[in-house]
Design an enzyme around this catalytic site. Structure first.
Site, mmCIF file in Angstrom:
data_model
loop_
_atom_site.group_PDB
_atom_site.id
_atom_site.type_symbol
_atom_site.label_atom_id
_atom_site.label_comp_id
_atom_site.label_asym_id
_atom_site.label_seq_id
_atom_site.Cartn_x
_atom_site.Cartn_y
_atom_site.Cartn_z
ATOM 1 N N HIS A 1 24.402 -72.612 92.089
ATOM 2 C CA HIS A 1 24.038 -71.196 92.177
ATOM 3 C C HIS A 1 22.945 -70.840 91.165
ATOM 4 C CE1 HIS A 1 25.166 -66.854 92.903
ATOM 5 N NE2 HIS A 1 24.612 -66.730 91.708
ATOM 6 N N GLU A 2 23.161 -71.206 89.912
ATOM 7 C CA GLU A 2 22.188 -70.857 88.877
ATOM 8 C C GLU A 2 20.894 -71.642 89.033
ATOM 9 O OE1 GLU A 2 22.670 -68.268 87.257
ATOM 10 O OE2 GLU A 2 24.818 -68.034 87.598
ATOM 11 N N HIS B 1 18.744 -70.036 91.627
ATOM 12 C CA HIS B 1 17.964 -68.947 91.021
ATOM 13 C C HIS B 1 16.697 -69.511 90.383
ATOM 14 C CE1 HIS B 1 20.534 -65.598 91.711
ATOM 15 N NE2 HIS B 1 21.495 -65.934 90.849
ATOM 16 N N HIS C 1 20.533 -63.640 95.535
ATOM 17 C CA HIS C 1 21.843 -63.522 96.175
ATOM 18 C C HIS C 1 21.695 -63.015 97.606
ATOM 19 C CE1 HIS C 1 22.870 -62.719 91.766
ATOM 20 N NE2 HIS C 1 23.405 -63.903 92.050
ATOM 21 N N TYR D 1 28.163 -63.593 97.183
ATOM 22 C CA TYR D 1 29.275 -63.137 96.367
ATOM 23 C C TYR D 1 30.430 -62.670 97.256
ATOM 24 C CZ TYR D 1 26.804 -63.161 91.859
ATOM 25 O OH TYR D 1 26.174 -63.542 90.699
#
Length: 255
Positions: free
Chosen positions: A156-157, A160, A166, A212
């Site tokens: 996930h990070e 980014h 997201h 999310y």
């Protein structure tokens, strides 16, 4: 043997043996719950729960203005370092999570030598990315030892850092989800701001590691994000990148 393949083999040898004592667990829960719990003590207001403010990213608008990581030949080499705060098992867990990108994309994470632009993984306060993709110099990625060492969180990070946002913030989200503002915790509305993303012709993906959960920053246990096609749909539970996550990387970086 090409340099890229040599690096892949080197990283593979660094991976902690499966089941070895001391290796971080890969059991996971809702991505947003992990990040919210790990970031609870951070005083700086974060955008969308895990991004330091003052940036404009499914792909960040800046990817059209030169902030992509450069491609050399067939590969996009992303230099990285892992901080000394981690144990050998933890360092190897992060490395193993980075290797998941090598399996299906042209992204190659390479140990930093003298490169000016690189990712720096450290055990800071929470699971947080410091700024937009490939901003010049070091990009800090906090992966707190006790809270962020899950494959889906590392992915996930890193997504980014590669230029992705997201799902619930993408520009066309209103066609797929409703944001129930009445259920959002006071002061957390900034985490639901829509972004002028480049969606790369890919569909909204409830199975994305960037999606999310439906109760993200809920003040009362009721959903803040609701799937329009199926209001009872449960999402945000991805334990690894989806096929769409992979396709987006390959489209953005022309793999």
């Amino acid at each position: 043997m090409t340099p890229v393949i040599s690096v892949v083999l080197l990283l593979s040898l660094m991976v902690y043996p499966p089941g070895a004592t001391g290796a971080p667990t890969d059991k996971s829960m809702d991505v947003s719950e992990i990040i919210k719990k790990a970031n609870a003590g951070i005083k700086t207001p974060l955008i969308h729960g895990d991004i330091v403010p003052n940036l404009n990213r499914n792909a960040d608008p800046c990817v059209t203005k030169g902030c992509l990581w450069p491609k050399t030949g067939s590969y996009v080499n992303v230099p990285f370092i892992i901080g000394p705060q981690y144990s050998t098992a933890e360092r190897n867990f992060i490395t193993n999570s980075l290797l998941t990108f090598h399996k299906s994309t042209c992204i190659r994470f390479v140990p930093r030598t003298t490169q000016q632009d690189y990712l720096s993984f450290f055990s800071g306060n929470g699971c947080v990315r410091s700024h937009r993709p490939r901003q010049r110099g070091v990009q800090q990625v906090s992966l707190m030892k006790n809270g962020c060492l899950y494959t889906n969180i590392v992915q996930h990070e890193v997504l980014h850092a590669l230029g992705f946002h997201h799902e619930h913030a993408r520009s066309d989200r209103d066609s797929y989800v409703s944001i129930n503002t009445a259920n959002i915790q006071p002061g957390q509305q900034r985490n639901f701001v829509k972004v002028a993303t480049n969606n790369l012709g890919t569909p909204y993906d409830f199975n994305s590691v960037m999606q999310y959960g439906k109760n993200f920053f809920s003040k009362n246990g009721l959903p803040t994000i609701i799937a329009k096609a199926n209001p009872k749909l449960v999402f945000g539970t991805a334990v690894q990148m989806s096929a769409n996550d992979i396709a987006r990387i390959n489209k953005l970086y022309r793999c």
